[in-house]
Design a protein around this motif. Structure first.
Motif, PDB file in Angstrom:
ATOM      1  N   ASN A 276      36.178  40.763  38.537  1.00 45.55           N
ATOM      2  CA  ASN A 276      37.624  40.560  38.452  1.00 45.55           C
ATOM      3  C   ASN A 276      38.117  40.836  37.023  1.00 45.55           C
ATOM      4  O   ASN A 276      37.572  40.295  36.054  1.00 45.55           O
ATOM      5  CB  ASN A 276      37.981  39.124  38.860  1.00 45.55           C
ATOM      6  N   SER A 277      39.130  41.675  36.918  1.00 47.48           N
ATOM      7  CA  SER A 277      39.664  41.990  35.589  1.00 47.48           C
ATOM      8  C   SER A 277      40.592  40.884  35.087  1.00 47.48           C
ATOM      9  O   SER A 277      40.940  40.852  33.906  1.00 47.48           O
ATOM     10  CB  SER A 277      40.414  43.314  35.630  1.00 47.48           C
ATOM     11  N   PHE A 278      40.954  39.960  35.992  1.00 42.20           N
ATOM     12  CA  PHE A 278      41.828  38.859  35.587  1.00 42.20           C
ATOM     13  C   PHE A 278      41.114  38.010  34.528  1.00 42.20           C
ATOM     14  O   PHE A 278      39.992  37.542  34.739  1.00 42.20           O
ATOM     15  CB  PHE A 278      42.169  37.994  36.806  1.00 42.20           C
ATOM     16  N   ASN A 279      41.732  37.832  33.387  1.00 45.31           N
ATOM     17  CA  ASN A 279      41.197  36.991  32.316  1.00 45.31           C
ATOM     18  C   ASN A 279      39.835  37.470  31.824  1.00 45.31           C
ATOM     19  O   ASN A 279      39.036  36.681  31.326  1.00 45.31           O
ATOM     20  CB  ASN A 279      41.102  35.540  32.795  1.00 45.31           C
ATOM     21  N   PHE A 280      39.553  38.758  32.007  1.00 44.14           N
ATOM     22  CA  PHE A 280      38.259  39.303  31.588  1.00 44.14           C
ATOM     23  C   PHE A 280      38.438  40.113  30.315  1.00 44.14           C
ATOM     24  O   PHE A 280      39.351  40.946  30.216  1.00 44.14           O
ATOM     25  CB  PHE A 280      37.704  40.206  32.698  1.00 44.14           C
ATOM     26  N   GLY A 281      37.616  39.858  29.343  1.00 39.84           N
ATOM     27  CA  GLY A 281      37.654  40.629  28.107  1.00 39.84           C
ATOM     28  C   GLY A 281      36.264  40.608  27.492  1.00 39.84           C
ATOM     29  O   GLY A 281      35.761  39.537  27.145  1.00 39.84           O
ATOM     30  N   TRP A 282      35.644  41.747  27.419  1.00 38.62           N
ATOM     31  CA  TRP A 282      34.252  41.815  26.927  1.00 38.62           C
ATOM     32  C   TRP A 282      34.219  42.652  25.659  1.00 38.62           C
ATOM     33  O   TRP A 282      34.628  43.816  25.668  1.00 38.62           O
ATOM     34  CB  TRP A 282      33.360  42.440  28.008  1.00 38.62           C
ATOM     35  N   GLN A 283      33.760  42.055  24.574  1.00 37.69           N
ATOM     36  CA  GLN A 283      33.675  42.771  23.296  1.00 37.69           C
ATOM     37  C   GLN A 283      32.452  43.673  23.319  1.00 37.69           C
ATOM     38  O   GLN A 283      31.319  43.178  23.377  1.00 37.69           O
ATOM     39  CB  GLN A 283      33.528  41.770  22.135  1.00 37.69           C
TER      40      GLN A 283
END
Ligand code: DGJ
Length: 727
Positions: A276-283
């Motif tokens: 899910n791209s909702f609230n997803f953030g990967w450095q």
């Protein structure tokens, strides 16, 4: 199985039944040309017609107004260069822009199938089982490399897909979406099937028209969820169980997932599936890579049933691992609905003795044996047995069960922590939570931060201390709440969007370690019933507790829906007491037995409270199941009548060699002067003769003429069972 035609610039993946064709277009964009029934000869002539669509932008420096990403069927669409539909990727660059432009660079064809590091995936036993195409794309500005993996299996209509992003630049980028796959169906009238529900009502089958706009099937709960299973199928309006085209998409992932279905203004349908791209953030640091989970796509030109059988066979052969993969699963008695938290050694041993006398092979001690757990407010995280609750102690109890010639299983809920626990008092920061904010409770418990190695290590040591002391044959891994206040204090602010996925990666690492270190143990997963019944989990544990709802009638829909994707050998199903604890309904032991033996069979009631007639019937059920469980757990499963369409349900099992079959029929409500019901079977050998209750029938006769269900069936919740033996 995989070829590249230099002339037409097309990749063709094909086996005996399926083709998947990808084209390289102008500007090195990858287009999706075809997925479906095998094409023997592809001329290259089928290319997307160039059309000038107003407001659909053209690539830079191009005078060609006929070429626009906005209308092309693409393999892995991006955003910001003219395609206004949902993108497969959203990657934030240091400039703040999320516009990337991946163009095809090269390809590689490999025998077999590479493993996905840290993630569950289908696998091959032999390099000849499958072939893999790896397409490499690059964005030269952001210096990101994208690898698209496609595997085609030799013997099944299956293509698996996943994607990997490599940061070849010198700056960290943030991945906000990296789908496992994207697929653009052309303009064709497709319907969507998905499995949705809630606790005690999992995987209800919904079939709907796809309208213009966007439909999202997703979970934001931190797990694959009771609410939306990570599965979708696309079928033509004419598709039935046995006819017509069906395309299945199953995501091998146990966390937040999304399936985006978009019908564009030209009636083309795009399907995006992944984390899910909702609230997803990967450095993504320089030189680092990110691997998506895998999607298993199945094509069937013979309806939904064939799609399901392809999934069942694939998961049984190429996903489930370990000692129990092909092994008949034991019948069990679980004490949860028999005693809940209120048990002692005598109560348990009385149930065990009754179970033994009835032929049951395994006893499972459920929740309530550890810490001070007399109710569900306390002690999760303290995996030490409650002193004195079982007078003989856990080890001894297991021994006594073994002395009866039965196996012993134990319940754990490793990912959770109660506020009232020694572990929480010592390590409140080990629960997911945002500093300065109070945590929400659910079943009065918190979720441990499984993204943390130290947390996992602590739980692993506690659990395995029990494993090493108590002789365990089976473990039930439960998980009884969803995630809130998702935040890990070990990670910086910029990494908080990673926590939900890091949790799942941590969980998978734990499961891999535990299940490979204790290969003799049969593991069954559970999440308040079937809240995490997904193909990712099946890679680690061959069984899942299908639902906390053990009502035979409710189970018809739950098991029917579940069977769309998941093998029968993976579905835990128990006979429980009446009135049913979830619905209050009273049904006969016979129908409860027939429904539960259509899964991995067990009992979950106080056997000491039953009449001698009931015990006699249970004894007969257990013996019958043991005699036929190879057929019932590993035979081909056919859905004959849907509980979603009427008052009666029927399904059947046929052994792989077609030498035997079992048919179950269920009628929910009684009806005076009920119309006669003919049941036409399927999957039998047409020219064979089968015996049913000492009568002989031709295979083709049973499949074309069928036979009458007992016209005298009386009362609500009626059922019939037929065993067929080939002469
Ligand atoms: C939820 C499970 O689904 C039940 O079978 C049981 O194990 C309870 N948890 C115990 O708390």
């Amino acid at each position: 199985m995989i070829t590249f035609d230099q002339q037409t610039k097309t990749f063709h993946l094909q086996n005996k039944t399926t083709s998947y064709i990808i084209g390289i277009e102008e500007h090195n964009y990858l287009t999706h040309l075809y997925f479906g029934k095998k094409i023997n000869h592809y001329s290259g002539g089928y290319r997307y017609p160039r059309t000038n669509r107003s407001f659909s932008p053209n690539p830079a420096h191009s005078k060609d107004r006929l070429f626009s990403l906005d209308t092309l069927p693409l393999e892995y669409p991006g955003f910001g260069h003219g395609d206004f539909r949902e993108p497969a990727h959203l990657i934030k660059l240091t400039s703040g822009s999320r516009v990337n432009d991946f163009r095809y660079v090269s390809y590689e064809i490999q025998d077999g199938k590479p493993a996905l590091e840290g993630l569950p995936a289908t696998y091959v036993q032999d390099e000849t089982d499958a072939m893999t195409l790896v397409l490499t794309l690059q964005d030269t500005i952001s210096q990101l490399t994208l690898r698209l993996f496609y595997t085609i299996f030799a013997e099944a209509s299956v293509i698996t897909r996943s994607a990997q992003l490599v940061n070849d630049g010198s700056e960290t980028v943030e991945i906000n979406r990296l789908a496992s796959q994207a697929l653009d169906f052309g303009n064709q009238p497709l319907e969507l099937i998905h499995l949705n529900g809630t606790w005690a009502k999992e995987r209800q089958l919904t079939r709907e028209t796809i309208h213009p706009g966007i439909k999202v099937i997703d979970s934001k709960r931190g797990s694959s969820s009771h609410q939306q299973n990570p599965f979708a199928a696309f079928v033509t309006p004419q598709t039935t169980e046995f006819q017509g085209e069906a395309y299945g998409f199953s995501l091998l992932y146990s966390g937040n997932h999304e399936t985006i279905v978009q019908k564009d203004p030209f009636d083309q349908i795009r399907v995006i599936m992944g984390i899910n791209s909702f609230n997803f953030g990967w450095q993504l640091q320089p030189k680092a890579s990110f691997q998506t989970p895998e999607v298993v796509m199945v094509y069937s030109d013979q309806g939904l049933n064939a799609m399901s059988q392809t999934y069942h066979d694939l998961f049984n052969q190429h996903l489930i691992r370990g000692k129990y993969k092909h092994k008949e699963r034991p019948t069990l008695i679980n004490n949860w609905e028999a005693t809940y938290f209120d048990f002692n050694e005598d109560k348990i041993m009385n149930i065990v003795s009754e179970a033994k006398a009835l032929g049951v092979e395994m006893f499972v001690l459920d929740d309530g044996w550890f810490g001070g757990r007399e109710d569900d407010f306390t002690s999760l995280g303290d995996w030490v047995e409650t002193e004195g609750k079982l007078a003989c102690g856990l080890e001894n109890l297991a021994q006594q069960v073994h002395d009866q010639g039965m196996k012993f299983g134990l319940w754990f809920e490793p990912e959770m922590i109660s506020e009232d626990s020694e572990l929480f008092r010592a390590h409140p920061e080990w629960a997911l939570g945002i500093p300065g904010r109070e945590r929400s409770l659910s079943r009065s418990q918190y979720v441990l931060d499984f993204s943390r190695a130290d947390v996992r290590e602590n739980i692993y040591q506690q659990m395995t201390a029990i494993f090493d002391r108590v002789p365990l044959d089976y473990v039930k891994w439960d998980m009884n709440r969803n995630m809130t206040e998702v935040y890990s204090v070990l990670l910086g602010p910029e990494q908080q969007g990673e926590v939900a996925h890091r949790y799942i990666l941590g969980l998978y690492e734990f499961l891999e370690r535990l299940t490979t270190s204790y290969p003799e143990i049969l593991f069954e997963s559970c999440s308040g019933g079937g809240g995490r019944f997904d193909a990712g989990f099946l890679y680690y544990m061959p069984q899942t507790w299908t639902s906390d709802n053990t009502d035979a009638i409710a189970r018809l829909k739950i098991q029917y829906g579940t069977s769309l994707v998941y093998p029968i050998s993976s579905m835990g199903a128990h006979v429980s007491a009446i009135p049913n604890h979830q619905t209050g309904r009273e049904t006969s032991l016979t129908i409860r037995g027939n429904v539960a033996m259509s899964g991995v069979f067990g009992y979950e009631l106080d056997l000491t409270q039953l009449t001698s007639e009931e015990k006699a019937e249970i004894k007969e059920q257990v013996a019958f199941y043991k005699q036929h469980r190879q057929l019932l757990q590993f035979g081909d499963f056919y859905r004959l009548k849907s509980p979603y369409e009427g008052n009666d349900t029927a399904w059947m099992f046929v052994s792989k060699d077609q030498k035997e079959a079992m048919v179950f029929y269920f009628r929910v409500l009684a009806d005076a002067a009920h119309p006669l019901v003919t049941l036409k079977l399927t999957g039998l050998a047409a020219d064979a003769v089968y015996e049913i209750n000492q009568e002989e029938f031709g295979g083709d006769e049973l499949m074309n003429i069928g036979f009458y269900i007992d016209s005298e069936l009386y009362g609500d919740y009626a059922t019939q069972r037929f065993y067929l033996k080939r002469k």
